[in-house]
Write a protein that holds these residues in place. Structure first.
Motif, PDB file in Angstrom:
ATOM      1  N   PHE A   5      19.437   1.219 -19.835  1.00  0.00           N
ATOM      2  CA  PHE A   5      18.122   0.979 -19.244  1.00  0.00           C
ATOM      3  C   PHE A   5      18.159  -0.212 -18.287  1.00  0.00           C
ATOM      4  O   PHE A   5      17.513  -1.231 -18.513  1.00  0.00           O
ATOM      5  N   PRO A   6      18.928  -0.067 -17.192  1.00  0.00           N
ATOM      6  CA  PRO A   6      18.960  -1.138 -16.194  1.00  0.00           C
ATOM      7  C   PRO A   6      17.619  -1.244 -15.474  1.00  0.00           C
ATOM      8  O   PRO A   6      16.785  -0.345 -15.535  1.00  0.00           O
ATOM      9  N   ILE A   7      17.425  -2.344 -14.771  1.00  0.00           N
ATOM     10  CA  ILE A   7      16.236  -2.510 -13.942  1.00  0.00           C
ATOM     11  C   ILE A   7      16.416  -1.687 -12.674  1.00  0.00           C
ATOM     12  O   ILE A   7      17.464  -1.740 -12.031  1.00  0.00           O
ATOM     13  N   ALA A   8      15.418  -0.893 -12.340  1.00  0.00           N
ATOM     14  CA  ALA A   8      15.491   0.008 -11.185  1.00  0.00           C
ATOM     15  C   ALA A   8      15.757  -0.780  -9.908  1.00  0.00           C
ATOM     16  O   ALA A   8      15.187  -1.855  -9.692  1.00  0.00           O
ATOM     17  N   ASP A   9      16.611  -0.220  -9.058  1.00  0.00           N
ATOM     18  CA  ASP A   9      17.003  -0.882  -7.814  1.00  0.00           C
ATOM     19  C   ASP A   9      17.108   0.167  -6.701  1.00  0.00           C
ATOM     20  O   ASP A   9      18.200   0.561  -6.302  1.00  0.00           O
ATOM     21  N   PRO A  10      15.964   0.645  -6.203  1.00  0.00           N
ATOM     22  CA  PRO A  10      15.983   1.701  -5.192  1.00  0.00           C
ATOM     23  C   PRO A  10      16.611   1.235  -3.881  1.00  0.00           C
ATOM     24  O   PRO A  10      16.575   0.040  -3.557  1.00  0.00           O
ATOM     25  N   ASP A  11      17.175   2.199  -3.149  1.00  0.00           N
ATOM     26  CA  ASP A  11      17.807   1.853  -1.880  1.00  0.00           C
ATOM     27  C   ASP A  11      16.749   1.678  -0.780  1.00  0.00           C
ATOM     28  O   ASP A  11      15.551   1.897  -0.995  1.00  0.00           O
ATOM     29  N   ALA A  12      17.223   1.280   0.398  1.00  0.00           N
ATOM     30  CA  ALA A  12      16.304   0.962   1.501  1.00  0.00           C
ATOM     31  C   ALA A  12      15.468   2.163   1.919  1.00  0.00           C
ATOM     32  O   ALA A  12      14.282   2.030   2.252  1.00  0.00           O
ATOM     33  N   ALA A  13      16.065   3.356   1.891  1.00  0.00           N
ATOM     34  CA  ALA A  13      15.327   4.562   2.286  1.00  0.00           C
ATOM     35  C   ALA A  13      14.181   4.843   1.314  1.00  0.00           C
ATOM     36  O   ALA A  13      13.076   5.209   1.728  1.00  0.00           O
ATOM     37  N   ALA A  14      14.444   4.663   0.014  1.00  0.00           N
ATOM     38  CA  ALA A  14      13.397   4.876  -0.988  1.00  0.00           C
ATOM     39  C   ALA A  14      12.293   3.832  -0.858  1.00  0.00           C
ATOM     40  O   ALA A  14      11.101   4.146  -0.975  1.00  0.00           O
ATOM     41  N   LEU A  15      12.677   2.590  -0.609  1.00  0.00           N
ATOM     42  CA  LEU A  15      11.681   1.536  -0.435  1.00  0.00           C
ATOM     43  C   LEU A  15      10.775   1.812   0.763  1.00  0.00           C
ATOM     44  O   LEU A  15       9.560   1.608   0.706  1.00  0.00           O
ATOM     45  N   GLU A  16      11.379   2.320   1.839  1.00  0.00           N
ATOM     46  CA  GLU A  16      10.575   2.641   3.017  1.00  0.00           C
ATOM     47  C   GLU A  16       9.647   3.822   2.746  1.00  0.00           C
ATOM     48  O   GLU A  16       8.487   3.832   3.194  1.00  0.00           O
ATOM     49  N   LYS A  17      10.148   4.792   2.005  1.00  0.00           N
ATOM     50  CA  LYS A  17       9.308   5.941   1.647  1.00  0.00           C
ATOM     51  C   LYS A  17       8.110   5.481   0.816  1.00  0.00           C
ATOM     52  O   LYS A  17       6.978   5.940   1.003  1.00  0.00           O
ATOM     53  N   GLY A  18       8.356   4.545  -0.092  1.00  0.00           N
ATOM     54  CA  GLY A  18       7.273   3.994  -0.897  1.00  0.00           C
ATOM     55  C   GLY A  18       6.279   3.217  -0.063  1.00  0.00           C
ATOM     56  O   GLY A  18       5.067   3.320  -0.259  1.00  0.00           O
ATOM     57  N   ARG A  19       6.788   2.438   0.883  1.00  0.00           N
ATOM     58  CA  ARG A  19       5.895   1.668   1.753  1.00  0.00           C
ATOM     59  C   ARG A  19       4.971   2.589   2.543  1.00  0.00           C
ATOM     60  O   ARG A  19       3.762   2.350   2.648  1.00  0.00           O
ATOM     61  N   LEU A  20       5.551   3.655   3.090  1.00  0.00           N
ATOM     62  CA  LEU A  20       4.764   4.584   3.898  1.00  0.00           C
ATOM     63  C   LEU A  20       3.717   5.317   3.058  1.00  0.00           C
ATOM     64  O   LEU A  20       2.586   5.521   3.504  1.00  0.00           O
ATOM     65  N   LEU A  21       4.087   5.711   1.837  1.00  0.00           N
ATOM     66  CA  LEU A  21       3.137   6.418   0.974  1.00  0.00           C
ATOM     67  C   LEU A  21       1.907   5.556   0.707  1.00  0.00           C
ATOM     68  O   LEU A  21       0.769   6.018   0.814  1.00  0.00           O
ATOM     69  N   PHE A  22       2.130   4.279   0.399  1.00  0.00           N
ATOM     70  CA  PHE A  22       1.011   3.419   0.021  1.00  0.00           C
ATOM     71  C   PHE A  22       0.387   2.693   1.204  1.00  0.00           C
ATOM     72  O   PHE A  22      -0.605   1.983   1.043  1.00  0.00           O
TER      73      PHE A  22
END
Length: 215
Positions: A5-22
């Motif tokens: 159960f490591p701490i989640a560490d999404p890549d840059a593409a996922a972070l950008e996708k999240g930024r755009l969604l919200f």
């Protein structure tokens, strides 16, 4: 097999996708007290569960960038409905009633529990539940109850630690180990943790990315 159960560490593409969604419009849709009042299950859906005063409303407000979208209250059990919010035109964010409501009448608690069970079993587009755990206290028995319910409903859940800024760094490791040990017992648990602080903004981009990349 033991999951770390490591701490989640999404890549840059996922972070950008999240930024755009919200970055898109987020709106309150409705509060629901019975299954027949649910909005159409026509989009991907995630829900947020946590005991009263875990900081759920504050987290949803931080996630969406709206200070008053979800009602925060110091009174346990104030949120007695399942509240639906949109994220863009592709997602529902669902705020479940807080649990651990010692001051609520027994009949009210039983009604909430029936509605929660029906919701978890009856939403075809529900992709993940986020179970919020207070970083100061770790997993409590009421948290175990909701995780067991999610196991039985076969709903994948991911633990989100809240209020991480309230815990000293030297204490954080012990809390994380306690949480990992508790969550590892549950077959429905997704094997990554998210650590957040709504006040400091920690982990909010990670949570956005996780939601945006669900399929």
């Amino acid at each position: 097999m033991n999951l770390s159960f490591p701490i989640a560490d999404p890549d840059a593409a996922a972070l950008e996708k999240g930024r755009l969604l919200f970055a898109a419009q987020t709106e309150f849709v409705k509060g629901v007290v019975a299954m027949d009042g649910m909005p159409p299950d026509d989009r991907l859906e995630v829900c947020f569960a946590g005991r009263s005063n875990v900081g759920k409303s504050s987290l949803i407000n931080a996630l969406t960038g709206h200070k008053a979208l979800a009602r925060a209250s110091n009174t346990p059990g104030r949120t007695q409905e399942i509240n639906f919010f949109t994220a863009s035109d592709s997602h529902y964010l669902v705020d479940l009633p807080g649990y651990g409501y010692a001051k609520a009448p027994i009949q009210t608690v039983e009604k909430w529990q029936r509605l929660l069970k029906a919701y978890l079993s009856g939403r075809a587009t529900l992709r993940r539940a986020f179970v919020l755990i207070d970083s100061r206290h770790g997993v409590k028995s009421v948290d175990e109850d909701i995780m067991e319910r999610l196991d039985k409903s076969a709903v994948t859940f991911q633990v989100v630690l809240t209020k991480a800024d309230k815990v000293k760094e030297v204490e954080r490791a012990a809390i994380l180990e306690q949480v990992r040990a508790a969550v590892a017992k549950h077959p429905a648990a997704y094997p990554e943790l998210i650590v957040t602080s709504s006040e400091k903004g920690w982990g909010i981009d990670v949570l956005r990315a996780v939601i945006a990349t669900l399929v």
